[in-house]
Enzyme design. Structure first.
Site, PDB file in Angstrom:
ATOM      1  N   SER A  87       1.934   0.048   8.624  1.00  0.00           N
ATOM      2  CA  SER A  87       2.613  -0.169   9.908  1.00  0.00           C
ATOM      3  C   SER A  87       1.612  -0.253  11.053  1.00  0.00           C
ATOM      4  O   SER A  87       1.746  -1.094  11.949  1.00  0.00           O
ATOM      5  CB  SER A  87       3.599   0.966  10.191  1.00  0.00           C
ATOM      6  OG  SER A  87       4.619   0.984   9.234  1.00  0.00           O
ATOM      7  N   SER A 118       6.154  -1.845  -1.488  1.00  0.00           N
ATOM      8  CA  SER A 118       6.256  -2.843  -2.582  1.00  0.00           C
ATOM      9  C   SER A 118       5.276  -2.518  -3.708  1.00  0.00           C
ATOM     10  O   SER A 118       4.308  -3.239  -3.929  1.00  0.00           O
ATOM     11  CB  SER A 118       6.064  -4.272  -2.050  1.00  0.00           C
ATOM     12  OG  SER A 118       4.954  -4.436  -1.217  1.00  0.00           O
ATOM     13  N   GLY A 157      -1.402   3.081   6.097  1.00  0.00           N
ATOM     14  CA  GLY A 157      -1.685   2.452   7.384  1.00  0.00           C
ATOM     15  C   GLY A 157      -1.064   1.066   7.553  1.00  0.00           C
ATOM     16  O   GLY A 157      -1.435   0.331   8.465  1.00  0.00           O
ATOM     17  N   GLY A 208       0.841  -1.194   0.000  1.00  0.00           N
ATOM     18  CA  GLY A 208       0.000   0.000   0.000  1.00  0.00           C
ATOM     19  C   GLY A 208       0.874   1.241   0.000  1.00  0.00           C
ATOM     20  O   GLY A 208       2.076   1.169   0.305  1.00  0.00           O
ATOM     21  N   SER A 246       2.530   4.866   0.929  1.00  0.00           N
ATOM     22  CA  SER A 246       3.009   5.495   2.158  1.00  0.00           C
ATOM     23  C   SER A 246       1.842   6.225   2.828  1.00  0.00           C
ATOM     24  O   SER A 246       1.106   6.951   2.160  1.00  0.00           O
ATOM     25  CB  SER A 246       4.113   6.496   1.806  1.00  0.00           C
ATOM     26  OG  SER A 246       4.540   7.190   2.955  1.00  0.00           O
TER      27      SER A 246
END
Lengths: 209, 209
Positions: free
Chosen positions: B49, B116, B47, B42, B44
């Site tokens: 992390s 990614s 969400g 997804g 930057s």
């Protein structure tokens, strides 16, 4: 779209982290044990793999997550781009140590099973993993014993000159000076070796009970 | 001492293995669950992390070993030798996938939290980990939402041209076509997202009960 200059590489502004990892102490409390690295070292044929697998089995049977990193697994995967030059051997050890560190961080008992013949390479590994969670385990058997076992016929090939730079024959092995545990596989059966290592793990908070 | 010629690199006769790893089925039986990789993707600020850490907490609280691989951890350790060229980005993904594979092999639920952006990179990762234990998780939020969150001010810098090749601004993001789970973080709270992922893990043998 503005197209500013690329920042210098060591600036790396694309690296950031929104959310902190779970603190180590909290993770260890949840898991009831500390992760760590048992860094096995010893000659080819000394019994590293045998002891490593016996320990892994016992730990899993005790409900403790354990994982062996060994040569094949790493050389055919993560380090498949590396050969056997001195530089590549150093990079091989560095990456193994970084992966072992991640396993230790996750809470696993990580057992690395590599000859790792040079003190400075093992010191590099210790530096990467962190002294407080790194234990050097000397799987000790003299060259004559290892050569008599020669499970894959590699000593024979080395003596015949078919392979070179083979540790113990035409490449140096530096025994650990102060290993956390030393196991003489000439006199210690794998089950006894496992008992010694379980005692070490318990004494160092890596295994409950 | 005979000094035969060095064999060709791809021969690699120094690689061998005396003792077989614990078979996967036996390990999974001992652990009561399968290891696997949840490969988050997804933008930057989408969400990743936040959801990854929430899931990791819940799994640890359930007694299930879980570990998040994230950018900082990897870029400052294993992949510290890599920059941001196309080749280095590919090697970055390759190594992350190899490490994720080892974690899955060990029995851990490994959550990778990287933008990614390209399908072919995620396909590479799937190929390395193995289709049967790889789940692509789409952490979805549109660019406007991510840019409004901008937790580290990176979108602002990218718009100002202070950083370049920033995904979503001047570098492509290819959304997954068939993610195993899609989480719209514009409408789904972290706890709800975690519930969805626990359901997925249970349905796929990666979490008991």
């Amino acid at each position: 779209m503005p197209s500013g200059t690329l920042p210098p590489m060591n600036h790396r502004p694309n690296i950031f982290n929104q959310v902190k990892p779970i603190p180590r102490a909290e993770r260890e409390r949840k898991l009831g044990a500390r992760g760590g690295v048992l860094w096995f070292t010893g000659l080819s044929g000394s019994g590293k793999s045998t002891v490593a697998r016996a320990l892994e089995h016992r730990l899993l049977d005790l409900g403790r997550m354990a994982y062996v990193l060994d040569g094949d697994e790493i050389r055919n995967g993560l380090n498949r781009d590396l050969g056997f030059t001195q530089g590549d051997r150093e990079e091989n050890i560095r990456r193994i140590a970084e992966v072992a560190r991640l396993f230790a961080e996750s809470g696993v008992v990580c057992i690395t099973s590599f000859i790792s013949p040079l003190r400075r390479h093992r010191d590099t590994a210790r530096g990467i993993v962190g002294t407080d969670r790194f234990a050097e385990i000397f799987i000790d058997a003299d060259l004559a014993t290892c050569e008599a076992r020669d499970p894959k016929g590699l000593y024979k090939k080395a003596r015949a000159g078919e392979i070179t730079q083979f540790t113990g024959i035409d490449s140096t092995y530096e025994p650990p000076e102060h290993p956390a545990v030393r196991i003489d596989t000439g006199t210690t059966a794998p089950d006894q070796a496992t008992d010694l290592l379980l005692t070490y793990l318990r004494a160092n908070g890596m295994l409950a009970g």
